[in-house]
Design a protein around this motif. Structure first.
Motif, PDB file in Angstrom:
ATOM      1  N   ASP A 160      36.053  37.322  29.460  1.00  0.00           N
ATOM      2  CA  ASP A 160      35.370  37.499  30.745  1.00  0.00           C
ATOM      3  C   ASP A 160      35.793  36.412  31.723  1.00  0.00           C
ATOM      4  O   ASP A 160      35.734  36.597  32.925  1.00  0.00           O
ATOM      5  CB  ASP A 160      33.853  37.388  30.553  1.00  0.00           C
ATOM      6  N   TYR A 161      36.157  35.270  31.171  1.00  0.00           N
ATOM      7  CA  TYR A 161      36.535  34.146  32.028  1.00  0.00           C
ATOM      8  C   TYR A 161      37.991  34.277  32.446  1.00  0.00           C
ATOM      9  O   TYR A 161      38.836  34.746  31.688  1.00  0.00           O
ATOM     10  CB  TYR A 161      36.358  32.813  31.289  1.00  0.00           C
ATOM     11  N   PRO A 190      34.654  26.693  30.254  1.00  0.00           N
ATOM     12  CA  PRO A 190      35.189  27.260  31.502  1.00  0.00           C
ATOM     13  C   PRO A 190      35.878  26.196  32.358  1.00  0.00           C
ATOM     14  O   PRO A 190      35.457  25.053  32.392  1.00  0.00           O
ATOM     15  CB  PRO A 190      33.940  27.789  32.219  1.00  0.00           C
ATOM     16  N   LYS A 236      38.369  50.732  32.590  1.00  0.00           N
ATOM     17  CA  LYS A 236      37.964  49.362  32.907  1.00  0.00           C
ATOM     18  C   LYS A 236      39.038  48.373  32.433  1.00  0.00           C
ATOM     19  O   LYS A 236      39.394  47.449  33.150  1.00  0.00           O
ATOM     20  CB  LYS A 236      36.623  49.038  32.264  1.00  0.00           C
ATOM     21  N   TYR A 250      42.005  45.209  34.242  1.00  0.00           N
ATOM     22  CA  TYR A 250      42.209  43.841  33.779  1.00  0.00           C
ATOM     23  C   TYR A 250      43.512  43.644  33.024  1.00  0.00           C
ATOM     24  O   TYR A 250      43.952  42.517  32.840  1.00  0.00           O
ATOM     25  CB  TYR A 250      41.060  43.433  32.845  1.00  0.00           C
ATOM     26  N   GLU A 280      36.119  33.591  44.010  1.00  0.00           N
ATOM     27  CA  GLU A 280      36.749  32.271  43.869  1.00  0.00           C
ATOM     28  C   GLU A 280      36.883  31.836  42.410  1.00  0.00           C
ATOM     29  O   GLU A 280      37.538  30.852  42.103  1.00  0.00           O
ATOM     30  CB  GLU A 280      36.012  31.219  44.714  1.00  0.00           C
ATOM     31  N   ASN A 281      36.247  32.599  41.503  1.00  0.00           N
ATOM     32  CA  ASN A 281      36.429  32.312  40.083  1.00  0.00           C
ATOM     33  C   ASN A 281      37.465  33.245  39.459  1.00  0.00           C
ATOM     34  O   ASN A 281      37.551  33.341  38.237  1.00  0.00           O
ATOM     35  CB  ASN A 281      35.102  32.480  39.341  1.00  0.00           C
ATOM     36  N   GLN A 287      37.275  36.330  39.410  1.00  0.00           N
ATOM     37  CA  GLN A 287      36.592  37.491  38.824  1.00  0.00           C
ATOM     38  C   GLN A 287      36.866  38.692  39.720  1.00  0.00           C
ATOM     39  O   GLN A 287      36.735  38.598  40.947  1.00  0.00           O
ATOM     40  CB  GLN A 287      35.073  37.235  38.767  1.00  0.00           C
ATOM     41  N   LEU A 288      37.224  39.780  39.091  1.00  0.00           N
ATOM     42  CA  LEU A 288      37.497  41.007  39.843  1.00  0.00           C
ATOM     43  C   LEU A 288      36.157  41.677  40.137  1.00  0.00           C
ATOM     44  O   LEU A 288      35.378  41.960  39.230  1.00  0.00           O
ATOM     45  CB  LEU A 288      38.388  41.893  38.972  1.00  0.00           C
ATOM     46  N   LEU A 289      35.868  41.880  41.427  1.00  0.00           N
ATOM     47  CA  LEU A 289      34.540  42.374  41.804  1.00  0.00           C
ATOM     48  C   LEU A 289      34.449  43.893  41.877  1.00  0.00           C
ATOM     49  O   LEU A 289      33.362  44.440  42.003  1.00  0.00           O
ATOM     50  CB  LEU A 289      34.133  41.786  43.161  1.00  0.00           C
ATOM     51  N   ASN A 290      35.582  44.568  41.852  1.00  0.00           N
ATOM     52  CA  ASN A 290      35.497  46.035  41.966  1.00  0.00           C
ATOM     53  C   ASN A 290      36.380  46.717  40.918  1.00  0.00           C
ATOM     54  O   ASN A 290      37.240  47.522  41.239  1.00  0.00           O
ATOM     55  CB  ASN A 290      35.848  46.510  43.385  1.00  0.00           C
ATOM     56  N   ALA A 291      36.103  46.394  39.676  1.00  0.00           N
ATOM     57  CA  ALA A 291      36.921  46.918  38.587  1.00  0.00           C
ATOM     58  C   ALA A 291      36.409  48.256  38.073  1.00  0.00           C
ATOM     59  O   ALA A 291      36.217  48.443  36.872  1.00  0.00           O
ATOM     60  CB  ALA A 291      36.995  45.892  37.461  1.00  0.00           C
ATOM     61  N   SER A 292      36.164  49.178  38.953  1.00  0.00           N
ATOM     62  CA  SER A 292      35.841  50.534  38.514  1.00  0.00           C
ATOM     63  C   SER A 292      36.170  51.471  39.663  1.00  0.00           C
ATOM     64  O   SER A 292      36.235  51.045  40.814  1.00  0.00           O
ATOM     65  CB  SER A 292      34.362  50.662  38.148  1.00  0.00           C
ATOM     66  N   ALA A 310      34.335  53.494  40.911  1.00  0.00           N
ATOM     67  CA  ALA A 310      33.191  53.668  41.814  1.00  0.00           C
ATOM     68  C   ALA A 310      33.328  52.713  42.992  1.00  0.00           C
ATOM     69  O   ALA A 310      32.876  53.008  44.091  1.00  0.00           O
ATOM     70  CB  ALA A 310      31.893  53.400  41.063  1.00  0.00           C
ATOM     71  N   ASP A 311      33.950  51.569  42.751  1.00  0.00           N
ATOM     72  CA  ASP A 311      34.030  50.544  43.792  1.00  0.00           C
ATOM     73  C   ASP A 311      35.432  50.361  44.350  1.00  0.00           C
ATOM     74  O   ASP A 311      35.596  49.874  45.453  1.00  0.00           O
ATOM     75  CB  ASP A 311      33.549  49.201  43.237  1.00  0.00           C
TER      76      ASP A 311
END
Lengths: 189, 780
Positions: B43-44, B138, B286, B290, B692-693, B695-700, B702-703
């Protein structure tokens, strides 16, 4: 993600402070909390079930209180993770006296979220967070009143626990409200 | 040259199978005793691994094994470098860091694999993945292209001094001298962001080690089966003939499926050999966000020097290109950006400084367009902005700068993605540009339509953007063509198919040469058992490189057919013709012999043959061009912006395409349609949002919005034909063309539609939200 807001409690600053530092009350207020224990000085261990849209799962982590300035302010640090991802946050809580039996609780914080929680649930996090907070305040209001009357009546306070189904209902209600607001057909307009 | 079959609108012969569920995809491969793999992914985006606990996962009934990097022992090694840096350029810095099968100590992007579970079913495997616990430390993530090279910035690769993956400078002429002569020096900064390829079929792999035969069978959704076979054999210590890779029908490649080896491709063969059982893994949607490579993120600072007439005197450019956590694909993508930053224009002075940086984001490799859209975007945007500054008609500025027809072959004097000088082989740009203006009725629109619609309060705008596409690069491809005793033709090529219609257009070439029906040709593409040498399907090169190899093999078979038939029919070769599956004497049509009979005679069962005779009517030939074939095109669009919602509607979309000789116009048009839909996504819908981390905010889905049929305009495609001089067919590639100019055309049309706002677009992708922000900002 930034979190900020405020809430007016009917109680003295000291009463509100005590309320917030009562593990039992806090565990009752946060929906999905399965466990909250003091494991060291100002350090709590918590297990919480989180549900954000399609993302569901258990989070476990630590909550640390620091920078205490009794009964005005403190800093809260959370660090938790679980199958749906992770979250890490730092926030400041400030209590100010707003006159007789009125205390304003203000909070600001920054939360980092990762994993499935943010990848799939991103659109819903904001609403869900607000729902959790608003529901928590409702329970805390009741808890504060209960503490007062219990004290007056000289009995043990009995707190209503937030249930996950109440929480789910609140989230659904808030989501619908948001949608209505967006389409411009909410009751206010 | 007039053809009978080549260039005809032949319907795709592969479609009946595809449309009726009769085509094999990797997901359809199910073997007896097969196990299923599922992966534990981080996840990180950036974290040290402190410990991994797989004990609970191993206890689940049905789990056969849970493995981490440690379990791989000697078999653990990073993937191979796919493309090395250009050996022809001086002063190149290149730090090769490649992806690993399972992470050992530090996670470098979210989605990297830490452990694999093998179980009797995918359900069990996924449940077991949930029970794996990894303790991380992390670390701050590297995400910002501009800040990541600053001293003291966190490092993606701790063994390097900085996050610099590569550095090089390309130079042509003397920009600084040209700048002194300029009437206008324009300077802008551009931000080009990431998108995903979103193939309909995700990746997948099925592996089967046959212990008794000492043979490894791999079904893989790869664009590159032969290099996968070669690399896999080398990794596993096998001989190439012990490994067979089949890339059956693949539901869309778009570039990411040429990456190798993906971590999953390194882990699964190891598992089947360890467990002696077949293993299957199919990527879910999903995971795709990634685990499958992405593209397009760059920050560019561009300076353009112009005369007051709008002549480009020179271009200076600084590119910061994000390669993600690793750089297995070398510099292909940013070299393509450089190759297209001068467009189809006669630019004498060019200086481009390239910084490739590592970040904690998903690996970057080419995605349809592969760096070209970024180059075209900046040069076309600069010309639009310059036209405004100089108060010139943007059409005249382009007309003035096009490379003239008689200047070809035109040497751009820089190195292209194939590490050879970027020579534009041929072209005739102006007529194609004029045709586009005519077909979109530019004059009528700006003089009549637009004023009328504006008076009605409608925000309508026009954008017309020309572009080049370097295609058909080497090194080589091969083809095998054989006449079967039935008279039908079997053929094979190493370039796998992901929807490019190889089975039709290559069959047309063979049908043309051998005088048979297209339906009588059966072409296998993407099976290493059918052909031994080749590279793969990429860089818009199938029709050029494999197409000409097919032609060479078919021509050679034709020669063999004629030679044998001449002997049997006792007629000189030049009096024979191939028609309807027969070889016949041109003047005496009844004097003939079928190809099938000839094939039987060419492979005698008994008796003696002449020394030096090769059996059968079969040939394998290769084709490799000295340099690529450069295609050209112009896209035009008229769009309307809804001022309330910022949603757009495309009223008209035209594409003028010059890909030289067309093997099949239906296929060419299909490629344009597909490319444009991807381009529209790149321009206005698709953007991967990283926080900024990292992290992918729209990994589907739907987004992450991809254009659907509802967002697709009707596309009119028109053709010009400037045959490529360096290959017999005269073909140029067209697979990526459709996607290349769309963001630039979009930006031009949006600015044109919203004249009341001081709008200057220097970023892509846009979205309704982003457009609103830009308008709001420019109103202030």
């Amino acid at each position: 993600m930034k979190v900020e807001g405020e809430h007016l409690f009917s109680g003295t600053q000291q009463q509100v402070w005590d309320l917030f530092r009562d593990t039992e009350v806090m565990a009752a207020a946060l929906p999905g909390t399965k466990k909250m224990e003091l494991i060291g000085e100002n350090t709590y261990e918590a297990v919480m079930n989180v549900r954000v849209g399609p993302v569901v799962g258990e989070f476990s982590g630590q909550l640390v209180i620091s920078n205490e300035d009794h009964p005005t302010s403190y800093t809260m640090t959370v660090d938790g993770r679980g199958k749906p991802g992770f979250l890490k946050g730092v926030g400041d809580v400030i209590l100010t006296n707003q006159g007789e039996n009125q205390t304003l609780m203000g909070y600001t914080g920054e939360v980092q979220i990762g994993g499935k929680l943010v990848a799939v649930g991103q659109r819903l996090i904001d609403t869900v967070a607000k729902s959790i907070i608003s529901q928590a305040f409702e329970i805390l209001d009741n808890a504060l009143a209960e503490r007062e009357s219990a004290e007056a009546e000289g009995r043990e306070a009995a707190y209503r626990k937030s249930s996950e189904s109440d929480y789910a209902a609140t989230v659904a209600k808030d989501l619908i409200k948001n949608v209505l607001k967006r389409t411009g057909s909410s009751e206010d307009s | 040259m007039t053809y009978k079959v080549i260039g005809k609108r032949v319907k795709r012969v592969e479609d009946p199978r595809l449309l009726t569920g009769g085509a094999l995809f990797v997901g359809d491969v199910n073997l007896p005793n097969m196990l299923h793999a599922a992966f534990f992914r981080s996840d990180y985006a950036h974290a040290k691994i402190k410990s991994i606990d797989t004990s609970l996962a191993k206890e689940i009934p049905g789990v056969v094994g849970v493995y981490t990097a440690e379990d791989m022992g000697e078999a653990w090694e990073p993937g191979p470098p796919l493309v090395s840096p250009p050996p022809t350029l001086e002063g190149v810095v290149f730090n090769s860091r490649r992806q690993v099968p399972l992470v050992k100590d530090k996670v470098k992007h979210a989605g990297e694999i830490i452990a694999v579970v093998v179980a009797e079913s995918r359900y069990i495997a996924e449940d077991a993945v949930e029970e794996i616990y990894v303790d991380y430390e992390p670390l701050p993530a590297v995400t910002d292209l501009e800040k990541c090279l600053e001293p003291g910035h966190p490092l993606v690769h701790d063994d390097l001094d900085s996050n610099l993956a590569a550095y090089l400078v390309q130079n042509k002429g003397d920009y600084e001298a040209a700048k002194k002569e300029a009437d206008l020096v324009l300077k802008r900064k551009f931000k080009l962001d990431r998108g995903a390829a979103v193939a309909m079929e995700n990746r997948g792999i099925v592996v089967d080690w046959d212990q008794k035969n000492q043979h490894l069978m791999i079904w893989d959704t790869t664009q590159s089966p032969i290099p996968i076979r070669n690399g896999m054999a080398a990794r596993l210590g096998l001989r190439t003939h012990q490994v067979r890779v089949v890339a059956p029908f693949v539901g869309g490649g778009f570039g990411p499926k040429i990456m190798m080896f993906y971590a999953e491709e390194m882990v699964l063969p190891w598992l089947t050999m360890k467990l002696n059982r077949p293993v299957k893994w199919i990527e879910d949607r999903k995971e795709n966000f990634y685990a499958t490579t992405q593209e397009r993120e760059q920050v560019q600072e561009v300076e353009m020097a112009l005369s007051k007439e709008g002549r480009i005197l020179g271009i200076k450019q600084k590119i910061i290109h994000d390669t993600g956590a690793f750089d297995p694909y070398g510099l292909t993508t940013p070299l393509n950006t450089q190759s297209h930053s001068m467009g189809g224009y006669d630019v004498q002075n060019y200086n481009s400084e390239l910084f490739v940086v590592f970040t904690n984001k998903i690996i970057v490799t080419p995605v349809r367009g592969a760096g070209r859209p970024q180059g075209i975007y900046v040069v076309e945007r600069m010309l639009d902005i310059a036209s405004k500054e100089l108060k010139l008609d943007p059409r005249d500025v382009r007309r003035l700068n096009f490379i003239p027809k008689d200047a070809f072959p035109y040497n751009h004097e820089i190195i292209d993605q194939a590490f050879v000088e970027l020579v534009l082989d041929s072209g005739n740009y102006l007529p194609a540009y004029e045709k586009a203006l005519e077909k979109i009725e530019y004059d009528k629109f700006v003089q009549e339509e637009q004023p009328r619609l504006r008076a009605e309060g409608k925000y309508v705008g026009i954008g017309v953007v020309p572009f080049i596409e370097t295609t058909g690069v080497g090194p080589y491809e091969g083809a095998r063509v054989a006449v079967e005793p039935s008279g039908k033709i079997s053929a094979a090529t190493g370039v796998g198919t992901q929807g490019q219609s190889h089975m039709t257009s290559f069959a047309q070439i063979i049908a043309e040469e051998l005088g048979v029906e297209v339906e009588d040709v059966s072409l296998v593409s993407g099976d290493t058992a059918e052909i031994h040498w080749g590279t793969g399907t990429f860089a818009s090169r199938g029709a050029v490189v494999a197409g000409n190899a097919v032609l060479a093999a078919a021509s050679d078979v034709r020669k063999k057919v004629l030679k044998l038939a001449s002997k049997i029919l006792e007629t000189p070769e030049d009096e024979l013709e191939l028609e309807g599956g027969l070889v016949r004497v041109a003047d005496i049509p009844e004097k003939s012999i079928s190809l099938g009979e000839l094939a039987v005679l060419a492979n005698p069962f008994r008796g003696a043959v002449e020394p030096g005779t090769e059996p059968g009517l079969e040939s394998t030939k290769y084709f490799g061009p000295a340099y690529g074939a450069t295609a050209f095109g112009v896209h035009g669009m008229i769009l309307e912006v809804d001022p309330e919602t910022m949603m757009i509607k495309i009223h008209k979309y035209i594409a003028v395409e010059d890909c030289g000789t067309m093997l099949n116009p239906l296929v060419v048009e299909g490629q344009i349609h597909g490319g444009v839909s991807m381009g529209i996504g790149n321009a206005y819908y698709e953007k991967l949002h990283y926080d900024e981390n990292a992290q992918l905010l729209n990994a589907s889905l739907a987004d992450y919005l991809i254009p659907t049929s509802a967002e697709m305009p009707h596309i009119e495609v028109y053709h010009e034909n400037t045959p490529a001089p360096n290959n017999k067919l005269g073909t140029k590639g067209v697979g990526e063309a459709g996607a290349i100019p769309v963001p630039a055309a979009f930006a031009q049309a949006l600015e044109n539609a919203l004249p009341d706002f001081n709008l200057e677009i220097t970023e892509t992708p846009l979205s309704p939200n982003r457009l609103y922000e830009l308008l709001y900002k420019s109103e202030e």
